[in-house]
Structures are given as structure tokens and as C-alpha cells.
Motif scaffolding. Structure first.
Motif, mmCIF file in Angstrom:
data_model
loop_
_atom_site.group_PDB
_atom_site.id
_atom_site.type_symbol
_atom_site.label_atom_id
_atom_site.label_comp_id
_atom_site.label_asym_id
_atom_site.label_seq_id
_atom_site.Cartn_x
_atom_site.Cartn_y
_atom_site.Cartn_z
ATOM 1 N N MET A 42 10.776 -10.872 -15.034
ATOM 2 C CA MET A 42 11.202 -11.673 -13.879
ATOM 3 C C MET A 42 11.962 -10.810 -12.864
ATOM 4 N N LYS A 43 12.802 -9.936 -13.376
ATOM 5 C CA LYS A 43 13.620 -9.110 -12.492
ATOM 6 C C LYS A 43 12.744 -8.223 -11.603
ATOM 7 N N TYR A 44 11.774 -7.568 -12.209
ATOM 8 C CA TYR A 44 10.976 -6.627 -11.417
ATOM 9 C C TYR A 44 9.939 -7.328 -10.548
ATOM 10 N N GLN A 45 9.430 -8.456 -11.017
ATOM 11 C CA GLN A 45 8.482 -9.188 -10.173
ATOM 12 C C GLN A 45 9.197 -9.722 -8.924
ATOM 13 N N ALA A 46 10.421 -10.191 -9.099
ATOM 14 C CA ALA A 46 11.179 -10.689 -7.943
ATOM 15 C C ALA A 46 11.407 -9.564 -6.935
ATOM 16 N N GLU A 47 11.713 -8.387 -7.447
ATOM 17 C CA GLU A 47 11.932 -7.236 -6.576
ATOM 18 C C GLU A 47 10.648 -6.878 -5.799
ATOM 19 N N LYS A 48 9.516 -6.942 -6.486
ATOM 20 C CA LYS A 48 8.243 -6.644 -5.817
ATOM 21 C C LYS A 48 7.988 -7.635 -4.683
ATOM 22 N N ASP A 49 8.241 -8.910 -4.938
ATOM 23 C CA ASP A 49 8.023 -9.915 -3.897
ATOM 24 C C ASP A 49 8.964 -9.718 -2.708
ATOM 25 N N LYS A 50 10.203 -9.377 -2.998
ATOM 26 C CA LYS A 50 11.167 -9.156 -1.907
ATOM 27 C C LYS A 50 10.686 -8.046 -0.984
ATOM 28 N N ARG A 51 10.224 -6.976 -1.581
ATOM 29 C CA ARG A 51 9.739 -5.847 -0.776
ATOM 30 C C ARG A 51 8.545 -6.254 0.073
ATOM 31 N N LEU A 52 7.639 -7.030 -0.521
ATOM 32 C CA LEU A 52 6.446 -7.447 0.219
ATOM 33 C C LEU A 52 6.827 -8.329 1.406
ATOM 34 N N TYR A 53 7.698 -9.297 1.157
ATOM 35 C CA TYR A 53 8.005 -10.248 2.241
ATOM 36 C C TYR A 53 8.814 -9.595 3.360
ATOM 37 N N ALA A 54 9.544 -8.552 3.039
ATOM 38 C CA ALA A 54 10.222 -7.807 4.105
ATOM 39 C C ALA A 54 9.191 -7.189 5.046
ATOM 40 N N VAL A 55 8.108 -6.677 4.464
ATOM 41 C CA VAL A 55 7.055 -6.071 5.290
ATOM 42 C C VAL A 55 6.335 -7.138 6.116
ATOM 43 N N LEU A 56 6.050 -8.273 5.485
ATOM 44 C CA LEU A 56 5.353 -9.338 6.215
ATOM 45 C C LEU A 56 6.181 -9.798 7.415
ATOM 46 N N ASP A 57 7.488 -9.906 7.230
ATOM 47 C CA ASP A 57 8.358 -10.320 8.339
ATOM 48 C C ASP A 57 8.299 -9.313 9.479
ATOM 49 N N SER A 58 8.415 -8.047 9.133
ATOM 50 C CA SER A 58 8.450 -7.067 10.218
ATOM 51 C C SER A 58 7.082 -6.965 10.892
ATOM 52 N N PHE A 59 6.036 -7.221 10.151
ATOM 53 C CA PHE A 59 4.691 -7.238 10.740
ATOM 54 C C PHE A 59 4.585 -8.355 11.784
ATOM 55 N N ALA A 60 5.024 -9.546 11.385
ATOM 56 C CA ALA A 60 4.913 -10.686 12.294
ATOM 57 C C ALA A 60 5.805 -10.489 13.516
ATOM 58 N N GLN A 61 7.015 -9.919 13.278
ATOM 59 C CA GLN A 61 7.953 -9.739 14.392
ATOM 60 C C GLN A 61 7.524 -8.604 15.319
ATOM 61 N N GLY A 62 6.796 -7.650 14.783
ATOM 62 C CA GLY A 62 6.469 -6.459 15.575
ATOM 63 C C GLY A 62 5.056 -6.425 16.111
ATOM 64 N N GLN A 63 4.414 -7.580 16.255
ATOM 65 C CA GLN A 63 3.032 -7.627 16.773
ATOM 66 C C GLN A 63 2.126 -6.683 15.983
ATOM 67 N N GLY A 64 2.278 -6.741 14.670
ATOM 68 C CA GLY A 64 1.542 -5.812 13.812
ATOM 69 C C GLY A 64 0.031 -5.922 13.932
ATOM 70 N N HIS A 65 -0.456 -7.087 14.358
ATOM 71 C CA HIS A 65 -1.911 -7.267 14.416
ATOM 72 C C HIS A 65 -2.557 -6.366 15.460
ATOM 73 N N LEU A 66 -1.732 -5.812 16.375
ATOM 74 C CA LEU A 66 -2.293 -4.926 17.402
ATOM 75 C C LEU A 66 -2.386 -3.477 16.922
ATOM 76 N N GLN A 67 -1.835 -3.210 15.749
ATOM 77 C CA GLN A 67 -1.767 -1.821 15.276
ATOM 78 C C GLN A 67 -3.015 -1.369 14.515
ATOM 79 N N LEU A 68 -3.966 -2.260 14.340
ATOM 80 C CA LEU A 68 -5.173 -1.882 13.587
ATOM 81 C C LEU A 68 -5.963 -0.817 14.346
#
Lengths: 96, 513, 108
Positions: B61-87
Motif C-alpha cells: 500500500m505504501k509504495y503503490q500510494a507513492e506511485k500514484d502521487k507521482r503520476l498525478y503530479a505529472v498529470l496536473d502539470s500537464f493540464a496546467q501547462g498546455q501539455g497537449h501542444l508539446q507532442l
């Protein structure tokens, strides 16, 4: 088949991150015969014999406590057999 | 002496994963675990199952939670930073659409079947490992959907993937593959998915796919890919432990396991035909060729490393593996050429590879590309220059087992399509290869039930008799399918990049999402 | 070898001929022409004449190949590997075409 003429490699793929740099360095230091290849987003370490990850080596480079379970956050893939995974060491090699 | 304050990993694993089990007194073992004998696998001592990860529920549980936290941090910055234009290019997303339609539903299927194993395997060690994998697979399905949903705001083709998985012709390939696995017994499933897919072949799917995302500006996919793949190492271990456990428990298990390896190598390899074209054709910026990936991840690691290890138990490399090796020169070209002709009915778009891309292909495939495939692309380009676009005017013959259109060629002869057939109870069945024919003839009763999309269309079960009827039943919307050039996605992309005004960079309205 | 299962395992084919009434599935393969990535599958009446099959199914498909000309391209034909010389009003059934048969042509 091809295997009889080749060394039987083992390997591990590690995600390329700030923290994992210490893990990669520790593996390089403790496995003299390993080869390191950088691919987009990941680091691939192979060895013709075995790969060992020592907790103490990683801790020295990280400057903090590191439990071997944390390797789960670093590893992307591997080939070989996880022969040992205890508090101090992870060992990847073939069984037979 | 005072007791040690902290247990070692080994002790914790023994205490938390094994010692919490108990012997049943109110029913016998066969009643509690009714599905672990009919396949013929003999297990004498379930406690011999090893888990090298020594995983306990708290660490999990401890490590899976950590993995999810890292992923959602990236998703947030993607959405905030117009990441869809970076392809690198919007056509890159074709690979992601194929992934979402084809693979994500399999993660969910895997979640369900590992949950079943977590209940129905006799030993506490494998039950706990299956429970963790079941939860992992659910996490993968959810994080893949969540990650790719960010693109659904801006791009075509992400709206009906789950619906399409059950209906669209090329998606019957992954769907039927997994249906085959989950309708087998628990041990065959462990060899099919745990060993053959997760250990033998998964690197060919995930590692190039994540590197492809990394190379093509798709940060969130790369992150969820790595997040999922960190679980994958545990799944690979489970697969390898499963096979070693079965082989060590009884010599009578060896021929049964060998036949499953033979079957599931070929089933998985045929499924990966879809990945081969993704690497060589769909990625705008190439990572490595299918041929190189196959040599690296399969020939070197598996044939060179794993199989000599398994030879100790009397296991040999999979039947028909020589055909897979020979096919590495032609596979991706044949598959993309097929998708090019049939993308009018697909949830992604295709186009003639650019001059640069063709140059790269010629370098990667010096023996085959210029001789066999460049002439076809030249001819397809000429059709485009004359104002047309080549689409196949009809439906293809399908393989009864892998369900891929029968596009593969004879071993050793890349100019003649491979045609195999057999008769069973008075009916003819067709196959793309010796491998698929062999699989059918082992268990014909299973594969006569195949839901072959082409046959179903002709039986009137897919929305109606015409192509527009079928496409509507597939829930394909304008812009989801067909040619890349001139597609709404391409024109929107050009408009976004032509302007620097924030207002004009608002999402383009995408039909019907 | 039979399927190992927890109970009786017997299911009908999901593509059996009776599901198509008086029609059957027919495969058409232009051997040696890689422009067509795979052979085609059609649903055709058993009684369909060869001429109708050529006009209604063969030619529309083959016309996707810019090098094909229905008037000048000639073929030799086989049905399930047996050479045939199809005549105009002969039915597919009379030619030996059965459910899921493979009609193969090679450009002469």
C-alpha cells in the motif's frame, strides 16, 4: 539456437530520475562487468554474470536511509531471476 | 535479551503473508478450491511457492500510494501547462488510441481474473501475489483512462474505446486473446498471462511504447507507463515463479506446461503484430525498429537468457519461434500496409510514410523495405497524387485463431500470403500460419466459437449491411478514422501552432465528445 | 486433443453455413499481388453465376488496383487448389465452391 554462443546476460531497466541516479551509480560501482545504456526515459543495465544492488552503496550516494523495497519505485523491467531480495541486498541472476 | 524491535523482511513476509493462513476444518480442500485439479497439473506442496519480492500488505500500500502521487503530479502539470501542444505531431496519438482501445480493457480483464486466482489458488503465497496483481491491474486500467482522458478534450478518437473494444474488427484480436486466457483454468491462465505475456513478451509492448511516449513529447503517458511498469516487474516475477513452481512440483507437469508455452507464445506474438507497426510506422519520431526491439527483448533476453534456464526442467523454446524470428524483417510493414487499407473502418488514422520515415525504414530493414514495400507506397502515393486514396473495397479473410486479417506471408517467401486450413466436423477453418493452425487443432471446440468480425457483419449482427451502418455501430465519428492528411485533428493542430494568441489556443470543438 | 474443462464442452460453430441461409462465405485471393494485403471474404449466394460473381464482387475489388483493367487482365483460376475454367453462367456451387472456399487467381 543462438544462446549457446552468447553470454547469458541478465539486466534491469531503471527509470531515469534524480533519485535513481544514485541507484544506478551504486549498481555501476558494485558490478564491475555491467554495461549501462541510456534510452529515452530509462537506463538499461546489463551484465554477463549477475547484478547486485546493495542498500549501503545506495545510501552512501543518496545521503539518507534507503530500504530495498524502494527499488520497486525505480525498476521498470528486468530479465533474469530475482534470486535474493532482503533488507540489505537485491540479487538478479539466472538459476540454472 | 529484549526482542528485536523490527522484523527482517523475511520474517515480516512469513508473519504477514503466510502465517495468517489457516487449515480449513469445515470443508475439505477440494471443495474450497475446486478448480486446481481439472487441468492435470499436480501440486504436492503449496508452501514451496516463492515470492522474491517478499511483499507484505503494508509495504504494498505504501509504495503503490507513492506511485500514484507521482503520476498525478505529472498529470496536473500537464493540464496546467498546455501539455497537449508539446507532442511531436498529433498523429502520434494514433498509437495511444490503439493502446486505449486495445490494451486498457485487457488490464481490467486481468484485474478480474487475478481476483479469481486470489480466491481459488490453494496456497496463501500465490493467493496474496495474485491479490496484489489484481489490484495493480485495476490501477493500471484507471490510470491509463485518466491519463489519456486529458487528450480527449483536444483530439479525436478517445471517446468510445471501451465500446469499440467489444465491436471493432482489429480489436477482436486483443479481446479474443484475453477471452481465450480467462476461459482457461487457473494454471493455464498463469502460463498464458503471468508467464508468456508478462515475462516473455511484455517488454516488447511496454518499454518501446514508453520510450516512444518519452521521445514524442507525451509526458503523462510516459509517466503512467513507468508507473505501471514498476508493477510489471512484480508481475514478471509472479509469472516466472509460477512456471518454476509448476515444473518443480511434478515431472508430469512438464509436457502440459510446454504445450501452454507453445500455445501462448504464438498467441501473444500474433497480438504484438499490432505493436510492431506502432513502433515502425505510427510514432512520428522513431525509438527503435520492431526488428531491433525483437532482437533485444526477445531473442537476446528470452531465447538467450530465460530458455537455457528453463532447459534444466526439460523445457524447450516455444514451437514456431523460428517463424517469428524470420518474420521480424517483414511483420511491421505487412501490418501497417493492412491498416492503411482498412483505416476507413478503424479508430485511428493512417497515411503514406513521409520521405524521411521511408528512409529510416530502408536503413532499419535493408533487405526488405526498398525491395518489397517501397514500391507499394510509391503506388499508393501516385493514387493520392491523382486525387484518390486507396482503401480496400471489401472485407478481409480472417484467421480463425488470432483473428488478424490473413496478411502474413509464407515462411521464407515474403511475396506469397500464407494460407492454411483444416476441416473440423465438416466445416472448413482458415489460419494465417502454422502456429495458429496448430493451436486450433489442439482445441478445435474452443475456436469454432470465435466471434469473427467479418463473419458477424455478414450475418447482420453489426448494425446493418453497409459500411456506414457498421461504422455507426462502431461509434466512429468523423475524423476518428481514415486518412491523416486533411483530417480535422491535423488542421486543428496547425491552427493551434500558427497562432500565439491565448484565446485561439482554446480547445477546438470536437464533434460529439 | 479435447479441451480440458470443468463440464461438458460442446458449442456450435459461430460461422456455420446455416447462419447464412442460401448464401455462403467465399474467399477471393489474387495470389502474387501484394497491393491487396489479404484475400477478401464475401457473402455470396450458392446459386450465383460466375458472371455475376465477377461483375459484382471480383471487379469492384480488383479495381482498387490502378494497374488492373477488367477488359484486359486475364487470370487462371483455382477453387481450393483445384484448377477450374469457369464459364459464364455456371453457378458457384457447380464450380465446386463451398462454404469458406478459397477462389484463387493468378494473373496470366
Amino acid at each position: 539456437m543462438t544462446q549457446s554462443t552468447r553470454a547469458r546476460q541478465v539486466g534491469v531497466d531503471i527509470q531515469e530520475t534524480e533519485e535513481n541516479r544514485a541507484v544506478v551509480e551504486a549498481i555501476e560501482a558494485d558490478n564491475a562487468d555491467c554495461a549501462v545504456r541510456h534510452m529515452p526515459g530509462l537506463v538499461r543495465i546489463t551484465s554477463p554474470t549477475r547484478i547486485v544492488v546493495n542498500r549501503e552503496s545506495v545510501e552512501q550516494r543518496l545521503g539518507r536511509e534507503w530500504e530495498t523495497h524502494e527499488f520497486q519505485l525505480a525498476i521498470v523491467s528486468y530479465f533474469g531471476h530475482i534470486a535474493e531480495w532482503d533488507d540489505d541486498q537485491i540479487l538478479i541472476q539466472w538459476d540454472h | 535479551m529484549a526482542a528485536p524491535r523490527k522484523l527482517s523482511m523475511k520474517q515480516r513476509y512469513a508473519a504477514l503473508t503466510r502465517d495468517l493462513d489457516w487449515d480449513l476444518s469445515y470443508v475439505d480442500e477440494d471443495t474450497a478450491y475446486p478448480y486446481t485439479s481439472f487441468e492435470g497439473i499436480k501440486i504436492h506442496d503449496w508452501s514451496k511457492w516463492e515470492d522474491p519480492f517478499r511483499l507484505t500488505i503494508d509495504a504494498y500500500m505504501k509504495y503503490q500510494a507513492e506511485k500514484d502521487k507521482r503520476l498525478y503530479a505529472v498529470l496536473d502539470s500537464f493540464a496546467q501547462g498546455q501539455g497537449h501542444l508539446q507532442l511531436t505531431d498529433p498523429s502520434y496519438l494514433n498509437a495511444m488510441k490503439l493502446f486505449l482501445q486495445g490494451v486498457t480493457p485487457l488490464e481490467y480483464q486481468a484485474h478480474r481474473n487475478f481476483a479469481y486466482l486470489a480466491r481459488f489458488l490453494n496456497g496463501p503465497g500465490p493467493r496474496f501475489a495474485a491479490l496484489c496483481q489484481s489490484q495493480d491491474e485495476l490501477r493500471h486500467a484507471q490510470t491509463e483512462i485518466h491519463t489519456l482522458s486529458n487528450y480527449n478534450k483536444y483530439y479525436q478518437g478517445f471517446h468510445s474505446w471501451n465500446h469499440q473494444h467489444d465491436r471493432v474488427w482489429y480489436l477482436s484480436v486483443p479481446k479474443s486473446y484475453f477471452d481465450d486466457a480467462v476461459t482457461a483454468g487457473p494454471f493455464e491462465f498463469l502460463i498464458a498471462i503471468g508467464f508468456s505475456f508478462e515475462y516473455l513478451l511484455t517488454n516488447l509492448l511496454f518499454v518501446p511504447f514508453m520510450s516512444g511516449a518519452s521521445f514524442n513529447g507525451d509526458l503523462p503517458t510516459m509517466t503512467f507507463g513507468f508507473s505501471a511498469q514498476s508493477d510489471e516487474s512484480r508481475h514478471m516475477t509472479l509469472g516466472l515463479e509460477a512456471i518454476k513452481f509448476m515444473l518443480e512440483q511434478d515431472p508430469d507437469n512438464v509436457p502440459i506446461v510446454q504445450a501452454w508455452i507453445d500455445k501462448w507464445f504464438w498467441r501473444g506474438y500474433r497480438l504484438l503484430a499490432l505493436v510492431s507497426q506502432m513502433l515502425d510506422y505510427m510514432l512520428p519520431r522513431k525509438v527503435m525498429s520492431w526488428k531491433e526491439a525483437f532482437e533485444l527483448y526477445f531473442e537476446e533476453q528470452m531465447l538467450g537468457g530465460l530458455f537455457p534456464d528453463l532447459a534444466y526442467y526439460g523445457i524447450t523454446p516455444p514451437r514456431h519461434v523460428e517463424h517469428a524470428i524470420a518474420e521480424k524483417e517483414v511483420l511491421s510493414h505487412q501490418v501497417y500496409w493492412t491498416l492503411y487499407q482498412f483505416s476507413f473502418a478503424a479508430g485511428f488514422t493512417t497515411t503514406v510514410p513521409s520521405e524521411d520515415a521511408q528512409k529510416w525504414l530502408a536503413e532499419q530493414y535493408p533487405q526488405t523495405f526498398e525491395k518489397l514495400y517501397k514500391p507499394l507506397w510509391d503506388k499508393a502515393s501516385a493514387v493520392v497524387d491523382n486525387g484518390g486514396r486507396y482503401f480496400y473495397q471489401g472485407l478481409p479473410q480472417l484467421c480463425q485463431v488470432c483473428q488478424v486479417p490473413m496478411l502474413f506471408t509464407e515462411p521464407g517467401d515474403p511475396t506469397t500470403i500464407c494460407q492454411r486450413h483444416t476441416e473440423f466436423e465438416g466445416e472448413r477453418y482458415d489460419f494465417c500460419s502454422d502456429g495458429c493452425q496448430w493451436i486450433f487443432e489442439r482445441e478445435p471446440e474452443k475456436y469454432v466459437q470465435a466471434w469473427l468480425p467479418v463473419h458477424q457483419i455478414y450475418q447482420g449482427n453489426c448494425g446493418g449491411p453497409t459500411v456506414p451502418d457498421v461504422l455507426a455501430w462502431y461509434k466512429l465519428q468523423p475524423g476518428d478514422n481514415g486518412e491523416i492528411a486533411g483530417n480535422v485533428e491535423q488542421t486543428a493542430w496547425e491552427a493551434w501552432h500558427a497562432t500565439s494568441s491565448a484565446e485561439e489556443q482554446a480547445p477546438a470543438p470536437v464533434a460529439g465528445n | 486433443m479435447a479441451v480440458r474443462s470443468i463440464g461438458e464442452y460442446k458449442f456450435p460453430s459461430r460461422s456455420r453455413q446455416e447462419l447464412y441461409g442460401d448464401d455462403q462465405l467465399v474467399h477471393l485471393w489474387w495470389k502474387g499481388n501484394l497491393w491487396f494485403c489479404a484475400a477478401a471474404c464475401f457473402r455470396a449466394p450458392k446459386a450465383m453465376s460466375w458472371n455475376d460473381f465477377v461483375a459484382g464482387m471480383v471487379n469492384p475489388l480488383f479495381s482498387c488496383d490502378p494497374d488492373f483493367d477488367a477488359a484486359t487482365t486475364t487470370f487462371t483460376w483455382t477453387v481450393d487448389d483445384k484448377p477450374v475454367s469457369p464459364a459464364g453462367d455456371e453457378s458457384l456451387e457447380a464450380l465446386g465452391v463451398g462454404h469458406k472456399s478459397l477462389i484463387t487467381c493468378v494473373a496470366a
